[in-house]
Design a protein around this motif. Structure first.
Motif, PDB file in Angstrom:
ATOM      1  N   UNK A 147       0.939  -1.423  -0.010  1.00  0.00           N
ATOM      2  CA  UNK A 147      -0.123   0.072   0.114  1.00  0.00           C
ATOM      3  C   UNK A 147       0.807   1.226   0.169  1.00  0.00           C
ATOM      4  N   UNK A 148       0.637   2.257  -0.553  1.00  0.00           N
ATOM      5  CA  UNK A 148       1.197   3.409  -0.797  1.00  0.00           C
ATOM      6  C   UNK A 148       0.367   4.334   0.279  1.00  0.00           C
ATOM      7  N   UNK A 149       1.307   5.326   0.938  1.00  0.00           N
ATOM      8  CA  UNK A 149       0.584   6.093   1.631  1.00  0.00           C
ATOM      9  C   UNK A 149       1.456   7.414   1.977  1.00  0.00           C
ATOM     10  N   UNK A 150       0.813   8.294   2.649  1.00  0.00           N
ATOM     11  CA  UNK A 150       1.465   9.568   2.978  1.00  0.00           C
ATOM     12  C   UNK A 150       1.412   9.793   4.484  1.00  0.00           C
ATOM     13  N   UNK A 151       2.516  10.063   5.008  1.00  0.00           N
ATOM     14  CA  UNK A 151       2.533  10.319   6.557  1.00  0.00           C
ATOM     15  C   UNK A 151       2.690  11.993   6.619  1.00  0.00           C
ATOM     16  N   UNK A 152       2.004  12.351   7.299  1.00  0.00           N
ATOM     17  CA  UNK A 152       1.888  13.832   7.597  1.00  0.00           C
ATOM     18  C   UNK A 152       2.058  14.133   9.045  1.00  0.00           C
ATOM     19  N   UNK A 153       2.807  15.031   9.544  1.00  0.00           N
ATOM     20  CA  UNK A 153       2.803  15.599  10.722  1.00  0.00           C
ATOM     21  C   UNK A 153       2.711  17.222  10.711  1.00  0.00           C
ATOM     22  N   UNK A 154       2.192  17.522  11.876  1.00  0.00           N
ATOM     23  CA  UNK A 154       1.958  18.900  12.164  1.00  0.00           C
ATOM     24  C   UNK A 154       2.264  19.522  13.497  1.00  0.00           C
ATOM     25  N   UNK A 155       3.150  20.231  13.566  1.00  0.00           N
ATOM     26  CA  UNK A 155       3.475  20.977  14.935  1.00  0.00           C
ATOM     27  C   UNK A 155       3.362  22.353  15.026  1.00  0.00           C
TER      28      UNK A 155
ATOM     29  N   UNK B  27      10.016  50.624  28.719  1.00  0.00           N
ATOM     30  CA  UNK B  27       8.627  50.193  28.613  1.00  0.00           C
ATOM     31  C   UNK B  27       8.779  48.586  28.011  1.00  0.00           C
ATOM     32  N   UNK B  28       7.915  47.865  28.741  1.00  0.00           N
ATOM     33  CA  UNK B  28       8.007  46.479  28.625  1.00  0.00           C
ATOM     34  C   UNK B  28       6.933  46.273  27.517  1.00  0.00           C
ATOM     35  N   UNK B  29       7.266  45.475  26.630  1.00  0.00           N
ATOM     36  CA  UNK B  29       6.354  44.922  25.744  1.00  0.00           C
ATOM     37  C   UNK B  29       6.180  43.569  25.563  1.00  0.00           C
ATOM     38  N   UNK B  30       4.935  42.897  25.181  1.00  0.00           N
ATOM     39  CA  UNK B  30       4.731  41.503  25.257  1.00  0.00           C
ATOM     40  C   UNK B  30       3.991  41.023  23.882  1.00  0.00           C
ATOM     41  N   UNK B  31       4.632  39.934  23.292  1.00  0.00           N
ATOM     42  CA  UNK B  31       4.124  39.703  22.101  1.00  0.00           C
ATOM     43  C   UNK B  31       4.103  38.196  21.929  1.00  0.00           C
ATOM     44  N   UNK B  32       3.091  37.693  21.359  1.00  0.00           N
ATOM     45  CA  UNK B  32       3.121  36.230  21.062  1.00  0.00           C
ATOM     46  C   UNK B  32       3.567  35.793  19.947  1.00  0.00           C
ATOM     47  N   UNK B  33       4.310  34.906  19.687  1.00  0.00           N
ATOM     48  CA  UNK B  33       5.076  34.269  18.474  1.00  0.00           C
ATOM     49  C   UNK B  33       4.401  32.974  18.153  1.00  0.00           C
ATOM     50  N   UNK B  34       3.818  32.745  17.086  1.00  0.00           N
ATOM     51  CA  UNK B  34       3.208  31.326  16.647  1.00  0.00           C
ATOM     52  C   UNK B  34       4.013  30.829  15.491  1.00  0.00           C
ATOM     53  N   UNK B  35       4.469  29.556  15.560  1.00  0.00           N
ATOM     54  CA  UNK B  35       5.080  29.099  14.211  1.00  0.00           C
ATOM     55  C   UNK B  35       4.581  27.693  14.185  1.00  0.00           C
ATOM     56  N   UNK B  36       4.371  27.246  13.105  1.00  0.00           N
ATOM     57  CA  UNK B  36       3.843  26.080  12.716  1.00  0.00           C
ATOM     58  C   UNK B  36       4.872  25.329  11.659  1.00  0.00           C
ATOM     59  N   UNK B  37       4.853  24.030  11.775  1.00  0.00           N
ATOM     60  CA  UNK B  37       5.638  23.528  10.665  1.00  0.00           C
ATOM     61  C   UNK B  37       4.995  22.024  10.096  1.00  0.00           C
ATOM     62  N   UNK B  38       4.812  21.839   9.232  1.00  0.00           N
ATOM     63  CA  UNK B  38       4.264  20.731   8.394  1.00  0.00           C
ATOM     64  C   UNK B  38       5.175  19.864   7.800  1.00  0.00           C
ATOM     65  N   UNK B  39       5.165  18.585   7.752  1.00  0.00           N
ATOM     66  CA  UNK B  39       6.090  17.631   7.114  1.00  0.00           C
ATOM     67  C   UNK B  39       5.246  16.512   6.539  1.00  0.00           C
ATOM     68  N   UNK B  40       5.411  16.213   5.277  1.00  0.00           N
ATOM     69  CA  UNK B  40       4.987  14.986   4.714  1.00  0.00           C
ATOM     70  C   UNK B  40       6.307  14.178   4.213  1.00  0.00           C
ATOM     71  N   UNK B  41       5.860  12.831   4.158  1.00  0.00           N
ATOM     72  CA  UNK B  41       6.876  11.848   3.380  1.00  0.00           C
ATOM     73  C   UNK B  41       5.929  10.706   2.824  1.00  0.00           C
ATOM     74  N   UNK B  42       6.048  10.373   1.633  1.00  0.00           N
ATOM     75  CA  UNK B  42       5.748   9.278   0.852  1.00  0.00           C
ATOM     76  C   UNK B  42       5.948   7.888   1.879  1.00  0.00           C
ATOM     77  N   UNK B  43       5.108   6.975   2.098  1.00  0.00           N
ATOM     78  CA  UNK B  43       5.615   5.861   2.425  1.00  0.00           C
ATOM     79  C   UNK B  43       5.012   4.533   1.710  1.00  0.00           C
ATOM     80  N   UNK B  44       5.373   3.531   1.693  1.00  0.00           N
ATOM     81  CA  UNK B  44       4.991   2.203   1.119  1.00  0.00           C
ATOM     82  C   UNK B  44       5.246   1.280   2.375  1.00  0.00           C
ATOM     83  N   UNK B  45       4.070   0.694   2.623  1.00  0.00           N
ATOM     84  CA  UNK B  45       3.789  -0.350   3.461  1.00  0.00           C
ATOM     85  C   UNK B  45       3.575  -1.665   2.820  1.00  0.00           C
ATOM     86  N   UNK B  46       4.286  -2.543   3.367  1.00  0.00           N
ATOM     87  CA  UNK B  46       4.297  -3.899   2.643  1.00  0.00           C
ATOM     88  C   UNK B  46       3.684  -5.114   3.797  1.00  0.00           C
ATOM     89  N   UNK B  47       2.514  -5.489   3.719  1.00  0.00           N
ATOM     90  CA  UNK B  47       2.093  -6.311   4.700  1.00  0.00           C
ATOM     91  C   UNK B  47       2.515  -7.708   4.363  1.00  0.00           C
TER      92      UNK B  47
END
Length: 173
Positions: free
Chosen positions: A112-120, A146-166
């Protein structure tokens, strides 16, 4: 849980839809929709006993179906092949550590051919102090920054093709 999938397009889709509807309890229209994608196509996600019974009923009707465990095995539960080779007797898979696993052609259940995806996503708060002329003048020099506060958001996605042999013996590559 097991995933039940069809692995070859049926010759007569309407007859296959009728068999699938009768064996699984699906409505005929839903059975047609599940058979519409190109194989391998997911038909159902069932308890192991019900999945095996559905596979037996569909195979008896001449459909090429199989059931595989859900969820898909993680890297620690399968052999992650670095290289592979084929010969007349079967396939040999070699892991990064050098271990070899041999699968004979009759023992091969599915490829089976598949896709593994992860997101952080990471969210962090940054505080910074800076000299503020306005604050210094307003407070007569008592407060210079003067003190300033800011929120930094980052996201990362990665995908890789996989082949599963059962294999029928159980190990997954």
């Amino acid at each position: 849980m097991k995933l039940v999938a069809i692995v070859r397009t049926p010759e007569v889709v309407e007859a296959a839809a009728s068999v699938l509807a009768a064996a699984s309890g699906l409505a005929l229209a839903e059975a047609r929709m599940r058979l519409a994608p190109d194989p391998p196509a997911l038909l159902a996600r069932l308890e192991p006993e019900r999945a095996d019974a559905l596979v037996a009923a569909l195979r008896k009707a001449g459909l090429a179906v199989l059931a595989v465990p859900d969820p898909v095995p993680a890297d620690g539960d399968r052999v992650v092949a670095r290289s592979f080779s084929f010969d007349e007797a079967g396939a040999t898979f070699t892991s990064r550590s050098g271990d070899e696993m041999r699968v004979a052609w009759p023992d091969l259940l599915a490829v089976l051919r598949g896709l593994r995806a992860s997101r952080s996503e990471v969210e962090r708060t940054e505080k910074s102090k800076s000299f503020s002329v306005g604050t210094a003048l307003a407070t007569s020099g008592l407060m210079m920054t003067r003190t300033s506060t800011k929120t930094v958001r980052t996201s990362e996605e990665s995908t890789e093709q996989v082949i599963l042999v059962y294999s029928r013996a159980g190990p997954v590559v």
